[in-house]
Write a protein that holds these residues in place. Structure first.
Motif: not given
Length: 456
Positions: A74-94
């Motif tokens: 499965k190919v996701i075109d990344g040309k010209g785009n930026y890849l970053l690690p996912g963020l954490a929400e350290m005070h969340a509610h569910i």
């Protein structure tokens, strides 16, 4: 002879090609971000590469010079785009509902839609334990979940014996940590800490005003959230204040606070390895001079129910309508918070990115952008803010995530532009990957549209 020579030349060429490093055909169980710009959250460097994911792991990161046949991948075109690690929400509610309740699923998706791939639930319930496991096993589409116990506060733990019993029960139930709320008396707190140490479960959250910030730090909170108790700790003893009259997170003591005391408290946080989750967005939205009518009209509010929006308007007006609240005092209060946040980042144990959502005018996922804005106002640089949302949570949890490196879990955000140049580029991602599960921009837009329609 000539034909034999050509045959040998062709054979040598084939061998040479096959010997190229990384030359292979990808398979259907692999996903590749092709020709994407990797954001290194450790150094800030940008590196064009192919990022190959298999199952939930970043399998390989290959240079653009590598000879790769994407074949069935499965190919996701990344040309010209930026890849970053996912963020954490350290005070969340569910929501305290079963895992298959639509409100739970919508809340989890709102986090994911903004690139949040890890959440730390700060008001646990027994229904969150199976939810956490389903998320871990990828039986549902969800960020990675860590969950607190139900609230321990002045009403739920009134005696040392009650504190010890609840700590034991919550540890045995399998909660990741204990959630502390205000109102706990000091001798009850001390028993709670002893029991937490005995049963090996950390504790985090608020600092009760009868406990005080210094005693709290010395007893090893895992995190103190909201920068709670710190402003009270800046008030000189000779002021003789009643600690129970502190107001909203110390607001009533604003004029008495001595910022020269900040280094002492910061050093205590470092010495005792206490992280801080600022939730600054609360103080620039809920507890701020901005009129409720402006906040409730913001685009992201469409994802909250009309009843929730109505309650948020009432809550804000009730909190800021009193004679004690005025913009001049709030600016002074907020400036002290900025000083504390910056000092805790630079010289303390460190910060963890967390906004407190859902909370008054904090929509899950979207509120992290307001928190980021608050961190910029406190003086943190863009790379530092990305680090408190990626590397620091990974260190805190001792987790295999938080950076784009081979062997790490595939929590990724695909962006149109470089977030280090403008953190607003974190908004409206081209897609999000949560432990190998790809959520495309089209899927995000469609699901958000459904949530919007439901809440009209």
């Amino acid at each position: 002879m000539k034909n034999q020579f050509l045959y040998l030349l062709l054979l040598a060429s084939i061998v040479s090609c096959n010997a190229k490093k990384g030359s292979r055909a990808l398979t259907a169980d692999q996903t590749v971000f092709a020709e994407v710009n990797i954001v290194d959250v450790r150094s800030g460097a940008i590196s064009p590469a192919h990022v190959i994911v298999k199952e939930n792991i970043i399998e390989q990161i290959l240079s653009l010079e590598e000879d790769i046949d994407f074949a069935k991948a499965k190919v996701i075109d990344g040309k010209g785009n930026y890849l970053l690690p996912g963020l954490a929400e350290m005070h969340a509610h569910i929501p305290d509902k079963a895992w298959d309740d639509p409100l739970v699923q919508e809340t989890l998706f709102l986090y994911l839609s903004n690139g949040i791939t890890t959440i730390r639930g700060m008001l646990g319930n027994e229904v969150h334990l199976p939810l956490r496991e389903k998320a871990a096993n990828q039986e549902i589409l969800s960020p990675r979940i860590f969950t607190s116990s139900p609230s321990l506060n002045g009403n739920t733990v009134t005696t040392p014996e009650e504190a010890q019993e609840k700590v034991k029960n919550y540890a045995e139930a399998g909660y990741d940590f204990l959630k502390l709320h205000p109102g706990i008396r000091k001798h009850v707190f001390d028993s709670l800490v002893a029991a937490a140490n005995k049963y090996g479960i950390p504790f985090a959250g608020h600092v009760s005003n009868l406990v005080g910030i210094r005693h709290a730090l010395k007893n090893g909170y895992q995190t103190i959230d909201h920068v709670d108790g710190f402003i009270e700790g800046l008030v000189p003893k000779e002021a003789g204040v009643n600690p129970t009259e502190n107001g909203f997170f110390g607001f009533n003591f604003t004029e008495l606070a001595n910022p020269n005391t900040i280094p002492e408290l910061v050093e205590l946080s470092k010495k005792n390895k206490v992280w801080v989750v600022p939730t600054q967005s609360l103080f620039e939205r809920w507890f701020s001079p901005i009129p409720a009518e402006i906040l409730v009209d913001q685009e992201e509010m469409q994802y909250m129910s009309p009843k929730t929006r109505e309650n948020w308007v009432k809550s804000k007006k009730n909190l800021t309508a009193g004679d004690n609240f005025n913009e001049t005092k709030w600016k002074q209060f907020n400036q002290i918070r900025y000083q504390l946040i910056k000092a805790l980042h630079e010289d303390g144990q460190g910060l963890l990115l967390g906004s407190d959502a859902p909370q008054v005018f904090n929509v899950p996922g979207f509120s992290i952008h307001h928190e980021i804005k608050g961190m910029l106002a406190a003086g943190l640089r863009p790379l530092e803010i990305l680090q408190i949302g990626t590397l620091n949570p990974a260190q805190y949890f001792d987790g295999n995530f938080g950076a784009i490196e081979e062997g790490m879990e595939a929590d990724l955000i695909l962006l149109k532009a470089n977030p280090l140049e403008d953190l607003n580029h974190l908004k409206n991602p081209l897609g999000v990957m949560a432990r190998g599960q790809w959520i495309s921009e089209e899927t995000i837009k469609e699901k958000l549209k459904q949530i919007d329609e439901k809440n009209k």
